[in-house]
Write an enzyme that holds these catalytic residues in place. Sequence first.
Site, PDB file in Angstrom:
ATOM      1  CB  CYS A 189      34.561  34.850  27.675  1.00  0.00           C
ATOM      2  SG  CYS A 189      35.022  35.986  29.008  1.00  0.00           S
ATOM      3  CB  THR A 191      35.709  39.251  30.498  1.00  0.00           C
ATOM      4  OG1 THR A 191      34.738  38.434  31.162  1.00  0.00           O
ATOM      5  CG2 THR A 191      36.469  40.058  31.542  1.00  0.00           C
TER       6      THR A 191
END
Length: 350
Positions: A189, A191
């Site tokens: 991830c 993000t």
Amino acid sequence: MHIEESVKLDFKDVLIRPKRSTLTSRLGVDIRREFIFHHSRKTYHGIPIIASNMDSTGTMEMAHALAVHQLSVALHKHYSIDELERFFLSLKNGDTAPSSAFYSMGISTSDYEKFTSVMARLNGAIDYVCIDVANGYTEGFINFVKKVRKAFPHLTIMAGNVVTGDITEELILAGADIVKVGIGPGSVCTTRKMTGVGYPQLSAVIECADAAHGLGGQICADGGCAVPGDLAKAFGGGADFVMLGGMLAGHDECAGDVVERDGKKFKRFYGMSSRAAMEKYAGGVAEYRAAEGKEVLVEYRGSVANTLQDILGGVRSACTYVGAHKLKELTKRTTFVRVTQQLNEVFGKS
């Protein structure tokens, strides 16, 4: 603008302090849990570890493999209606424990229509559903949880992702039995890199667990576990369930072909917000957004059973170090010690 001054912690920032124990062997530790869910009133029995609903790990093959060990899987949401019907009928017929699989979906109109079609075909035979979005802070997401709860009151609903107590409480009040906790800690991830948004995972678990338990709900720590000790820390911090992606990647039960590079075998693993995932399922990255995941090659690891032995053995061993006869006792027996270094890696990383 506001700055929160209190220290927030990740798994790497702490160790669990040992305590006097009367346990003589890891065999004496029971790592199964039993829950009666707040809304569905259904009873769960099993080891509360769930394979992530990523398309590599959230497979039907993984569900069958983990069910043998009383673990669960959140299926990825890209299976066809026919495939889902056959799989959930096999659960109904007793081929696999019903608690071994969550149906997963997003919150779009097409997601809901597909789900209602599957439920109609199966006459409501699905017991567990995971309503999964990257950002659980939108009003639309909370309203969707309310909609599913009203339409299917028998379902045990897991919903997320969030990282703060206030929205954890709101989701439970909206109808979620389990709140999925984690923004940005996953191994594939990005993000936090792309948006600057996130929350250290251990602190998120501690704070969200406290909020959920006050209302009779549960939480699932999603992301950030890299070694078995991280699961022990998540459970010690109050997590009722732990979801794993990268730790279960690279196995026979994962989707994808084996790739050979320089004489070594690998399997592809990527985040579900990565460019690879969006090109596969959405025709590419939409012009209004950026990819928030990456694609990597994970060393091929054969059957998942070998990895499970390490994971479950590590959790059992953690319980013996603090005198917890059962997994449910681990939180009360856990004292975290803040550290600047966990491992001695003078001879290399292991």
